[in-house]
Structures are given as C-alpha cells and as structure tokens.
Design a protein around this motif. Sequence first.
Motif, PDB file in Angstrom:
ATOM      1  N   GLY A 227       2.220  11.672 -10.736  1.00 48.76           N
ATOM      2  CA  GLY A 227       1.370  12.849 -10.942  1.00 48.76           C
ATOM      3  C   GLY A 227       2.037  13.947 -11.759  1.00 48.76           C
ATOM      4  N   GLY A 228       3.381  13.889 -11.869  1.00 48.12           N
ATOM      5  CA  GLY A 228       4.076  14.921 -12.646  1.00 48.12           C
ATOM      6  C   GLY A 228       4.519  16.093 -11.808  1.00 48.12           C
ATOM      7  N   TYR A 229       4.040  16.159 -10.576  1.00 48.13           N
ATOM      8  CA  TYR A 229       4.434  17.293  -9.745  1.00 48.13           C
ATOM      9  C   TYR A 229       5.651  16.974  -8.890  1.00 48.13           C
ATOM     10  CZ  TYR A 229       0.008  19.290 -11.101  1.00 48.13           C
ATOM     11  OH  TYR A 229      -1.013  19.812 -11.832  1.00 48.13           O
ATOM     12  N   PHE A 230       5.779  15.700  -8.543  1.00 49.87           N
ATOM     13  CA  PHE A 230       6.874  15.320  -7.645  1.00 49.87           C
ATOM     14  C   PHE A 230       7.840  14.376  -8.331  1.00 49.87           C
ATOM     15  CE2 PHE A 230       3.228  16.165  -4.842  1.00 49.87           C
ATOM     16  CZ  PHE A 230       3.763  17.193  -4.083  1.00 49.87           C
ATOM     17  N   ILE A 231       9.078  14.538  -7.964  1.00 51.32           N
ATOM     18  CA  ILE A 231      10.070  13.555  -8.380  1.00 51.32           C
ATOM     19  C   ILE A 231      10.658  12.980  -7.106  1.00 51.32           C
ATOM     20  CG2 ILE A 231      12.353  13.229  -9.394  1.00 51.32           C
ATOM     21  CD1 ILE A 231      11.652  15.396 -11.396  1.00 51.32           C
ATOM     22  N   ILE A 232      10.605  11.666  -6.996  1.00 51.73           N
ATOM     23  CA  ILE A 232      11.165  11.071  -5.784  1.00 51.73           C
ATOM     24  C   ILE A 232      12.638  10.885  -6.007  1.00 51.73           C
ATOM     25  CG2 ILE A 232      11.123   9.062  -4.270  1.00 51.73           C
ATOM     26  CD1 ILE A 232       8.089   8.962  -4.979  1.00 51.73           C
TER      27      ILE A 232
ATOM     28  N   THR B 153       0.816  -1.211   0.000  1.00 52.06           N
ATOM     29  CA  THR B 153       0.000   0.000   0.000  1.00 52.06           C
ATOM     30  C   THR B 153       0.851   1.262   0.000  1.00 52.06           C
ATOM     31  OG1 THR B 153      -1.510  -1.254   1.364  1.00 52.06           O
ATOM     32  CG2 THR B 153      -1.939   1.107   1.139  1.00 52.06           C
ATOM     33  N   THR B 154       1.830   1.282   0.900  1.00 52.82           N
ATOM     34  CA  THR B 154       2.649   2.503   0.934  1.00 52.82           C
ATOM     35  C   THR B 154       3.382   2.705  -0.384  1.00 52.82           C
ATOM     36  OG1 THR B 154       4.482   1.310   1.948  1.00 52.82           O
ATOM     37  CG2 THR B 154       2.975   2.497   3.427  1.00 52.82           C
ATOM     38  N   ARG B 155       3.822   1.599  -1.003  1.00 54.42           N
ATOM     39  CA  ARG B 155       4.515   1.722  -2.292  1.00 54.42           C
ATOM     40  C   ARG B 155       3.544   2.235  -3.355  1.00 54.42           C
ATOM     41  NH1 ARG B 155       7.047  -3.540  -2.546  1.00 54.42           N
ATOM     42  NH2 ARG B 155       7.588  -3.155  -0.387  1.00 54.42           N
ATOM     43  N   GLU B 156       2.289   1.768  -3.244  1.00 55.90           N
ATOM     44  CA  GLU B 156       1.301   2.237  -4.223  1.00 55.90           C
ATOM     45  C   GLU B 156       1.099   3.753  -4.100  1.00 55.90           C
ATOM     46  OE1 GLU B 156      -3.382   1.704  -5.309  1.00 55.90           O
ATOM     47  OE2 GLU B 156      -2.503   0.280  -3.854  1.00 55.90           O
ATOM     48  N   ILE B 157       0.988   4.233  -2.857  1.00 59.73           N
ATOM     49  CA  ILE B 157       0.805   5.682  -2.664  1.00 59.73           C
ATOM     50  C   ILE B 157       2.047   6.449  -3.134  1.00 59.73           C
ATOM     51  CG2 ILE B 157       0.411   7.499  -0.927  1.00 59.73           C
ATOM     52  CD1 ILE B 157      -1.158   5.422   0.705  1.00 59.73           C
ATOM     53  N   THR B 158       3.223   5.890  -2.833  1.00 59.38           N
ATOM     54  CA  THR B 158       4.463   6.516  -3.290  1.00 59.38           C
ATOM     55  C   THR B 158       4.452   6.657  -4.812  1.00 59.38           C
ATOM     56  OG1 THR B 158       5.610   5.456  -1.470  1.00 59.38           O
ATOM     57  CG2 THR B 158       6.982   6.403  -3.198  1.00 59.38           C
ATOM     58  N   ASP B 159       4.026   5.592  -5.499  1.00 54.87           N
ATOM     59  CA  ASP B 159       3.966   5.639  -6.965  1.00 54.87           C
ATOM     60  C   ASP B 159       3.065   6.763  -7.443  1.00 54.87           C
ATOM     61  OD1 ASP B 159       5.706   3.655  -7.281  1.00 54.87           O
ATOM     62  OD2 ASP B 159       4.213   2.068  -7.670  1.00 54.87           O
ATOM     63  N   ARG B 160       1.959   6.948  -6.722  1.00 52.79           N
ATOM     64  CA  ARG B 160       1.036   8.013  -7.130  1.00 52.79           C
ATOM     65  C   ARG B 160       1.689   9.395  -7.015  1.00 52.79           C
ATOM     66  NH1 ARG B 160      -4.636   7.137  -7.250  1.00 52.79           N
ATOM     67  NH2 ARG B 160      -5.036   4.908  -7.395  1.00 52.79           N
TER      68      ARG B 160
END
Lengths: 633, 368
Positions: free
Chosen positions: B72-77, B61-68
Amino acid sequence: MNKTSFAVYAESITKKYKDVTAADNISLGVNEGEIYGLIGPDGAGKTTMLRIIAGILKPDSGSVYVCGHSCDTEHDAVKDSIAYMSQKFGLYPDLTVWENIKFYADLYGVEKHGLKEHIEDLLDFSYMRPFKKRQAGRLSGGMKQKLQLVCALVHKPEVLLLDEPTNGVDPVSRRDFWKILYKLVADGMTIVMSTAYLDEAERCSRIGLMNAGRVIAEGSPDEVVKNSGLNMLSVRCGNCRKASATLKKEFGADRVHAFGDKFRIFSADISADRKKLTEMSADFIVTDEIPVLEDIFMSMQKDMSADDRILSRVTDDIARRSGESLKVTGLTKKFGDFTAVNSINLTVPYGEIFGFLGPNGAGKSTTIKMLCGLLPPTSGSGRVGGMDVMKDAEKIKASIGYMSQKFSLYEDLKVYENIDFYGGIYGLKNAELERRRDWALELSGLRDRKNEMTSVLVGGWRQRLALACSILHKPSIVFLDEPTSGADPASRRLFWAIINELALHGVTVFVSTHYMEEAEYCDRLALIFRGEMIAMGRPDVLKSEMMRDNIIEVKVNRPQDYIEDLTAVRGVMDVSLFGAGLHLRTEDISAEEGIAGFFRERKISADVRKVLPSMEDVFVSMIEKADPEGKNV
Amino acid sequence: MKLLTIKSMLKKELKQMLRDAKMRMIIFVFPLIQLMVFSFALTMDVKNIDIAVLDYDKTVTTREITDRFQSGGYFIIKKYASSADELRMMLDRGDVRGAVVFAKGTEKKILSREMAEVQVIGDGTMSNDAGTIFSYASGVINLYNAEKNADMMTSEVTFQTRSLFNVNLLSRNYYVPGLIALMIMVTSMLLTSIAIVREKEIGTIEQVMVTPITRPEFIIGKTMPFMLTGLITSSMMFVMARIIFGITIKGSILLLYLIIIINILTYLGLALLVSASARTQQQALLTSFFLMMPSALLSGYMFPVNNMPTAVQYFTYLVPMRWGLEGIIGVVVKGATFHEMSKQLMWLCIHAVFFLTVASIKFKKTLE
C-alpha cells in the motif's frame, strides 16, 4: 640588548593593515618599575603596539618578551604576568562593583583562598570600598575607569598595559587615578600606557614618541624635548588675525602656530629671527620659549597649510547674527527622585564660546540635551534662538547644531554617504547639497578619502567630520558635548581654531570639555556640580576672583613621594599632582617659605615658587569646596 | 512631511542593510533555507511506517494480507516476530511503530466465513501517528474484505470521500504557505525592532533626533526598508514554493500582496512598540521572541483554532498572525476572493491601524 633584563621588550615589530603600516619595525624596552608612555598623534600606532604586547594581536613579524617570557612560546606565563585595559568598556553594567571584580578573579583562576581579603585590599587601595555594592553601570565615568583598573589588577600582574585609561575623565578623578598608578609603581609594578593628555605624558618615567608606526624619539619627557633640537620664540600681538597672515608668509605656515593669545614660532636661528620679528611690527612682544611636548606634536605635523585652508572655509555661507542667542531661567530636569539639573539660569549672546565644566555625571550633558530639545525640561522657561524651550522643541532643532558625546556618524556608511544623509534630513538638495558636501569634506580634511568607510577614520578626522555633519545646515547655535575627547593635541588645537572661527562669525558655541587648557579658550565658563551651577564667569575672572587661595608649584624628582609629608607642612591645605610636579594650595603666601624649608632639610633640590592658579586648580578647589568629603569623586 | 527627508532615511537604511554580508544572508537566504528545511521536515502525512508482523497462523491467506500491508505504500514490514515477547521488545526499543498480529486459525475462519480478527498494534506515544496507523490498517482490511466479498455483496452503504481545495490531502500544500506567513512575521519584526535599538546603542539616534526630522518621517524612513525586504522575501518564497513543491497561487496575486502588506504593517507597528521600550538589542530580541511564540502557537498554524477552548478562540482574534495566515492560506490554497476574505481583511486592517497608532504615540523623538 638583553631581552630578559626588561619587563617588556619588543623586537622589530611590524604590523600592516591592508595599505596602512601601524607598526614599522618598532623595538622598545620597558624597565621594571617604570611608567612608560606611548605618545603620538591619532593613528600613530599606539593602540596596535599595546595590543601586540598584550598578545591579543599577532604582529606580522618581530617578537615580544614580557618578564623574560616569549609571547610566542610561553603564552600562559605571559598571560599570567600582564593585565590589559583597553579603550573599550569592559565591565558588566548589571553586576555590582564586587561582582565584577569577583568575575574577573574567577576568569583568571585566582586562588579562592585569601581572595576576599585581596579584593578588599584593592577596594581600599582604589578608594572604591564605599561603592562595592553599586552596579557598575551606575558609576560615574571616573569610577568606571578605576573599577576597570581594579579588575585588571585582580590576578596580581607584573606588567600593566593601559590604553588611554583617562579618556573623558574629569580632572579630579584623573588625579585620583594617577595616585593609584603611583602607588602601583611604588610596589614594583611596570606600567605601559598610551595617553592623549600631555600633562600625563610628562609624568611618565620615559616616553616613546610615535608617529606613523615608528618610535621617533625615546627617553624621559625632558630628554625628548631637549633632543628634539627645537627652538621656540613666542609673539604676543595686538591684532592676531592680521598678524597670523604676515607671520605665516614670513616664516612659512608650518612654523607658526597660534597658541591661546600668542603665536609660537619654530626657529632655526633664534637671534636672527628675534631681530626680524621686532623689526616687523612695533606691536610684537617677542620672548624666548622653552619648547614643551605639545610643540613637538605640532612640529610633527607636516602640512600646516592644510589647517589654514580648513579654517578659511569654516564659515562659508554662515549668516552673521547678533543679540541674545539663548536665555533660560530655572531650567530643571528630574529623573524620578533624582534631580539631574537644578534650576539653571543662562543668558548667552551670539558669537560667544560658552564652556561647561564639571565632573562626570554632574549634569553637563543633561543641560546640553535640554537646551537642544532632546530632553524635555521638567520645569523652567526660556528661549533658544528665539524659540520657546518648552513648546517649540522641534522648531529649535532647525536652527541649532548638536554633536553628541557618543560617536554620531554611521560607521557602516562611507564618508560622503554620511554627509549626504545628514544633508538630506536637513533638507539640502542638488546644488546646495553639492556645495555643502564639498565644504564638509574640506572642513574634515577628507576630500581625498570621501569613499572610505567611516569606521576607519581616527581621532581628529572623525571628530571634524561629525562636526561638519552637525553644522551642514548652517545653524547659529552649536552644542558640542566633549567634542575633543581622546583626540591628539594637534587635532584638538585645530578643532578649537574652528570653534573660534565660528564664534567670530556670530555663531554661539556651547562646549563641554575635560581638558582644562581648552577651558581657557572659552569666553565664559560655567562650572556644574551635582546639577547645580556653582560658578560662572570669564576664565581670567574665575582664576583671580573665585580662587582666593595661593598656589605654590613644586618641581621635583618623583613628586608622588612627597604628597603625604607635604600635607603636614603648616599652612598647606591640599597637595596634588600637576603635570610633572605638584601644586600646593596654601592659606597664605608665607607657606612658601615652609615648603622650601621642607626640601632644604631633606637636602633635596626642588624648585618652589608661587604661580597663578591654572584652570585645573580652580576646578579642583571649587569641587572640593562644594563637596568637602569627596563623596562624589 | 518632506519627501527628501524620507528618501534620505530610506537610502541610508538600504545602504547599511545591503552592505553587511551577514545582513544580506539573514534577509534573503535564511528564509529560503528555512522554507526548504521545514517544508521537507514538517509533514503530517504518515508514510513508510515501520511495522512488525507476528503471524501465528502462517498460511497463504495471512501472507496475502501481509503483502497488502506492504504494497500500500504506507507500511514497511521491517521485522517478523516469532513471539509476543519479541514483538514487545521491538516496540519498546522503538524499532517499529506498529504491528499486525494474526491469531492461529485465521485462515480457517476466513474460509469458513466466520468472523476473523486481525490485531493491529500502534505505538500510542505518538498519538497522531497511532491514529493514522489504525485508519490506514482498517483501510487495508476493508479493501481486502470488499474484494473477497464482491461476488456475494448485494447492497451496502459506502463512503465516497472527496477532499476540497487540497485534493490529494498533501499537508505540504498547507504548511508551505503557512510557513511563509510565519517567516513574514519573524523577519519583519526582528529586523525592525533591532534596527532602531541598534541606533540607540551606538548613539547615532541622538544626532538624528536633534535634526528637524519629524516623527512620521523618521518612522517611515526607518520601517519602510523592512516592508520592502518583507515583500521581496515572501515573493522569493512563493517562487521557491512553486518550483520545488509545485504550489501555485490559486487566487488573485494582487489580493495576496494586499494581505501581506497590511500584515507587515502590523508587525512594523509591533516592532516599533518593542523598540520604543527596549534599550538594548538583546532586550528587543527577547521581547520580540516572547511576542512571536504565542502568536505562532495561537495563529492556528500548528493547532487548528477550532480545536481550542472557546475563550482562547476569541483571544486568537487579537493575534495578528492568525489573520495573515488565514488570508494567505485562503488566497493561495483556496483561491478565495476579496469578498470571501473580507473578515480577514477587516481584522488585518484593525490590527495595522491599532498598532501603528499606538506605536507612533509611544515613539518619542526625545531621549527618555
């Protein structure tokens, strides 16, 4: 020649700008401790040469040695041993005299220890101490030049390079300036300078006469004149204008020159020519003349017929007027507490040449600016060309011409564009503009150069173009503020011939000048000092009436050495440099004997004789009378 | 007033101006370069924000949220932190401008439909950016919630937002026309004030003053070339804006030029005032700068006028650029009509008339 024995040695210098050769394989050597003058017509290459010696301009070929150091390889040593004073203003107007000097000292890295004393010495030396806290921008013209000189001297150079240092400086300040130069030379300084004043040229130890990028003669001023091989006759005559045509036809236009009220003629065969002249007219008074530097200048000009063509066109289309052109009373201008011009009265008829003389900052320009509507007077009344000075300043402008002291043309426009612009704002169009443009190009001698940029013009051409632009609209009153400042003798003479033509056609010409020989050409003169008119009258009247002192002229080698001792001779009131000699003002004629005795005792050969005062003597003595403590000079 | 005199002045000015290569650059090329540089650099849109992730849970789940966050185009991890201290370091060094922290047991809570918390950290030194980060982040989380709960959601009030005029909320659409308004002020004021003082410095002005040229003739002849260059420059800038940024003029071009012309007239008046008092080009330049700085700041270009204190808001009425800016933005972005722009036009006219009048009174044909 041995390069190291000269203070300055230039070896086959060549410098070309596009299609102009400013220096054409010039070699010259300046001895240690001499004043070497670069003399020549406008555009001869004097400034170029000085810049090359100063190391701020690279020659295309050739090399320069200063005090034995090569300018190419020992740049730093050369920089330390020379000082260069350009024609441009190099001071910071917002800094005081002291701060300016201090700044240059820091720039040259002059050692801090003892610097204060050194600057104090320089201030005393140049008589500038009373002004050390004054801002440079508020000094008079003569003092600015002195300050520039002091700034140039602050790093104790061995060679001083001066580019027309006394341009636009009045006679009194010019004498001061030369006193300083003589003191420097006495201390072993070497001076290389260019000048447009021929009396200064005569003071040089040696001169290099330049023309079109070449040194055509070198030696002491006397030698140069002697070696020129010129023979002169002068002719005084009743009707000069008529005689001019006859003489030029007989001898050729390039050999006859008008000079004040006489003609000087270059002669190949003196006795034959003298005979011819006396036969030509009974009116002619013919005398032999010793040529002077100015004659050499005139002989260098090849095409004199050009001058005649110019003069014949000066008064094209100008309507003749007569009567009173200008009358003002009590004209006063105040700037805050400072009264720049105090209650001047003048009445001038049409056709008069009226000269303004006076030291820098005396109020000449302010007076002229008030008369032509540029500055509203604080009080006073009067009419210029029939219009009220106070109320109709704008209407006056249509009937007068004005040439300002500053360069008044647009340098980034072409010659003909400047003419068209001024023609346009004077309301000339189509055929009339065409005609006046043609006339202006003729008057300035620039017909073949009308597509050139105005910035490339030098001296006489510039000034004649500026004059032409300011009288495109055929005004009947013309104001010229130091129009000939810095121009060479030949173009100055032509300029005055133009002024004369205008006056002959009824145009009133107001002119200010620092050249005292030009003052002699005026019909009347006003001497302005500290905003007051301290004398006015015809030049000859001023000389004979207002000048009650006697003038004794002394011609001697190294005249500067005797100034102080001669002052002590009984009856001598004042000693000053004049041309290559000295002028002594004395109480009465008996002092002449005492002066001759002074030189006899010392076994020095000197030529001592009473002379008629020159305009310069009048000027200096009037100023000294008005300002005995010399506060203003 | 004689047409010939004005024509002569105009001709001379244009020749002088266009002959000088440096001047040509300043007039025609610099504004365009400015437009390009500023428009690409000046953007309030926060995109591609570097963030770090500190995941104590390490679950699907946390990985799924991280992927989102990533997609989104606004964030780069940019980084994954393994401890709070490491994360702290990353933020301190400025490696990342924000972070997302998942506590241990996040997945468990979500699956058991308990309240789960995701911590979002923003670098508060850039308050604007931090705010944007928070709102984007909550957007990401909201979207996730909405999808997860879609099956069981019955009714809930949701926002439907729509931005008027600038549909995609691209700040460029506002900044580019605004920059054109700014450049109009800068070029016309600087060039005009220098042009007259330059003649004072060289001394040519004396010669011109002594001719019968009248004051209006001189002023018109001297300033109109800069009206012309102002119009040419702004036209070129609008063309560039169209080609490069696709910014079209929504309203009437005629109205736009009317606004620009009146605005330039104001600046010419101001520049005349400056040059009447300045004696050197430096003085003229500095005075112009001191006038332009507050103008630009108070115009509303950088800080909205509505956010200013009331007293200052009233003061902005006296800032010519405010009306030029509002006018240009109004016509270009909103497609406003003459009627809608009447307030701006009125103020533009007041300014132009006022400054030109004062300037021509102050500007003497004498030398004092």
